[in-house]
Design an enzyme around this catalytic site. Structure first.
Site, PDB file in Angstrom:
ATOM      1  CG  ASP A  64      45.564 -20.963 173.586  1.00 49.74           C
ATOM      2  OD1 ASP A  64      46.669 -20.363 173.046  1.00 49.74           O
ATOM      3  OD2 ASP A  64      45.461 -21.870 174.142  1.00 49.74           O
ATOM      4  CB  CYS A 113      47.494 -15.796 177.621  1.00 56.33           C
ATOM      5  SG  CYS A 113      46.407 -14.311 177.901  1.00 56.33           S
ATOM      6  CG  ASP A 114      45.446 -20.239 177.313  1.00 57.76           C
ATOM      7  OD1 ASP A 114      45.190 -19.116 177.752  1.00 57.76           O
ATOM      8  OD2 ASP A 114      44.888 -21.032 177.280  1.00 57.76           O
ATOM      9  CE  LYS A 115      48.565 -23.680 175.647  1.00 60.16           C
ATOM     10  NZ  LYS A 115      47.504 -22.797 175.310  1.00 60.16           N
ATOM     11  CB  CYS A 175      39.139 -15.550 179.044  1.00 65.75           C
ATOM     12  SG  CYS A 175      39.398 -15.192 177.322  1.00 65.75           S
ATOM     13  CD  GLU A 223      43.368 -24.506 174.331  1.00 64.13           C
ATOM     14  OE1 GLU A 223      43.999 -24.281 175.391  1.00 64.13           O
ATOM     15  OE2 GLU A 223      42.581 -23.531 174.084  1.00 64.13           O
ATOM     16  CB  SER A 237      39.678 -24.054 175.748  1.00 64.41           C
ATOM     17  OG  SER A 237      39.617 -22.915 176.490  1.00 64.41           O
TER      18      SER A 237
END
Length: 557
Positions: free
Chosen positions: A80, A121-123, A193, A444, A470
């Site tokens: 992202d 990570c995110d998704k 992160c 985001e 985010s």
């Protein structure tokens, strides 16, 4: 006991399939064991995934040690941070469904007996959780782990500081040498992160759901302990297979309520309000976002990790991790603790005797940062179906705010105005036509929120969008406005200078115009032509539902 893999490994009828396993170099002994799919999200573009090859090797060793045959296949993932601020961000949320669908295809086509999911990570995390719930075969998760915090001028920092540095440069309070210092030191290692951003939020909530072992969300990516965790996950999945403990046995309605409770205590990313309902949907559980406020009202916020504060995931790990937070919550009976988990034990058995080793990183239940949870769901005539805000990352003076609307029909126009000094204290920035359908892809908004913070306006300017934020965003950043502008939601009817009233503690958000004026504007509104008419984004836009339902996909009727 008959196994799923018998469909491709046993009997004369499977001779063609066995010839293909032979082509892979597999022995009869390997085919006599359970086949365990290792879903590796390794790639060379996402910092949170560059170490997953090592995690996958450790998982495979654990599976083999426990008597299984590990077989790896891939899952995609988007960074992202790299995708932020340009067309690439339209392709982030949409991968959640690609990941779920492709994992389902691989698992069913090859008849694996069990799965080990290795996201980060995110998704990627929610996508694989969705697949696990959908497939419902014995499954365990082990993530790639979080990044260590960076250090700039003696202070710990992270990616959110990097984005805010760009805003500070635009405001003239930072020079290029300072920006370069952040570039070189904000993200010092592989891993997701380092703050309580979306990736780490979802990896921590995977523990809370019961789908991962202790430390999944917090052991740093570069620690050898992460490899030991991966080996144990590989061994543990064989126990899950033997006992036939499946994802839907674990991801029950009560487990999702636990996850929401831990979410509020940790101060997780607002993206969890998209992902938890979507995962629950796949597990046959319905989550109405109104329950989030009920849980928030009784759940103290115990952690102020970046971007809300100055502590990072590595410090949460040192303090005892997610289980220590859950142990604090259990002191007031806020969790259901008789639920089975991938450990083979109950929540109660998992968290008992886990100590809180740092009462500043994890506040005791009797001395919280706030008596209410870290996320709030707001409603009002501007967002009849809800919107969300990370309350724990809002400064006290912005919990109640009213100001004139500054209206932008895309993220780029808003960023230009912010960096150009056209947004002033008191304003409410409205960014619309960036929702799941309108974006498409629900981008985001870390760039505009970071620009606001970097320009020194974080305690005086609110931002509202039908897009999302985010986990690195902070301030009065209110997203997921539903219905979105593209389907004629009230956010599409806001005009420049309209007064917008926000009361986060009261869970309200309103546009200060009469019902008659609202209806008059609605009568004049015309749908816009789709921004994208070809490819996957167009297909996604035609199927995606509203943010308040988790932006899940529905089949065309």
């Amino acid at each position: 006991m008959e196994r799923r893999s018998d469909q491709v490994t046993k009997g004369v009828a499977t001779a063609p399939q066995r010839s293909l396993f032979n082509a892979l170099g597999m022995t009869k002994e390997e085919l006599d064991r359970p086949l365990v799919g290792i879903v590796s999200s390794y790639n060379e573009i996402v910092p949170g995934h560059m170490n997953i090859d090592k995690i996958a090797d450790a998982v495979k060793m654990g599976v083999a040690m426990a008597g299984g045959t590990p077989i790896m296949f891939p899952a995609i993932a988007v960074c992202d941070g790299i995708a932020m601020g340009h067309v690439g961000m339209k392709y982030s949320l949409v991968t959640r469904d690609l990941i779920a669908d492709s994992t389902e295809c691989m698992a069913m086509a090859h008849q694996f007996d069990a799965l080990v999911m290795i996201p980060n990570c995110d998704k990627n995390v929610p996508g694989l959780l969705m697949a696990a719930a959908r497939l419902n075969i014995p499954t365990i998760f082990v993530s790639g782990g979080p990044m260590l915090a960076g250090r700039v001028k003696g202070c710990k920092t992270s990616l959110s500081s990097m984005f805010e540095a760009v805003g500070s440069y635009a405001a003239g309070t930072m020079d290029l040498d300072d920006v370069d210092e952040f570039v070189s030191h904000a993200c010092p290692t592989c891993g997701s992160c380092s703050g309580m951003y979306t990736a780490n939020s979802m990896n921590c909530l995977t523990e809370a759901l019961g789908m991962a072992l202790k430390g999944n969300g917090t052991i740093p990516a570069v620690y050898s302990e992460r490899l030991k965790l991966a080996k144990h996950a590989g061994m543990k999945v064989m126990e899950l297979l033997e006992k036939n403990i499946r994802p839907r046995d674990i991801m029950t309605e009560d487990a999702f309520m636990n996850a929401l409770t831990v979410d509020m205590a940790l101060g997780c990313s607002t993206n969890s309000m998209l992902h938890l309902p979507a995962i629950a949907h796949e597990a046959g559980v319905d989550i109405n976002l109104d329950v989030a406020n009920e849980i928030s009202a009784r759940t103290p916020n115990l952690c102020h990790l970046a971007p809300a504060g100055h502590t990072y995931i590595e410090e949460l790990n040192e303090a005892g991790g997610v289980y220590a937070v859950m142990n604090e919550l259990d002191k007031k009976g806020l969790l259901k603790t008789d639920l089975i988990t991938v450990t083979g034990k109950t929540v109660k058995e998992n968290i008992e005797n886990v100590k809180n080793k740092n009462t500043e990183v994890i506040r005791p239940i009797d001395n919280p940062y706030s008596e209410v949870g870290g996320i709030a769901v707001l409603r009002g005539n501007l967002a009849p179906d809800s919107c969300v805000v990370k309350r724990s990352a809002v400064v006290p003076e912005m919990l109640k705010h009213e100001g004139p609307a500054r209206v932008f029909d895309c993220e780029e126009d808003a960023i230009e105005a912010i960096r150009g000094g056209k947004i002033v204290a008191g304003d409410v920035v409205v960014i619309r036509y960036e929702g799941p359908k309108g974006g498409p892809g629900m981008r985001e908004m870390l760039n505009p929120t970071s620009a606001i913070a970097g320009m020194g306006l974080g305690s005086t300017v609110a931002l509202i969008t039908d897009g999302r934020f985010s986990g690195a965003s902070r301030g009065a950043s209110i997203g997921h406005v539903s219905p979105e502008a593209a389907v004629g939601g009230p956010i599409a009817l806001v005009e420049e200078g309209d007064l917008i009233k926000i009361d986060i503690n009261a869970n309200t958000i309103s546009l200060d115009i009469s019902d008659e004026e609202m209806e008059a504007r609605r009568a004049k509104w015309q749908p816009r032509q789709p921004k994208v008419t070809t490819g996957y984004l167009a297909r996604y836009a035609s199927l995606v539902t509203s943010a308040n339902t988790g932006a899940i996909l529905k089949n065309k009727q």
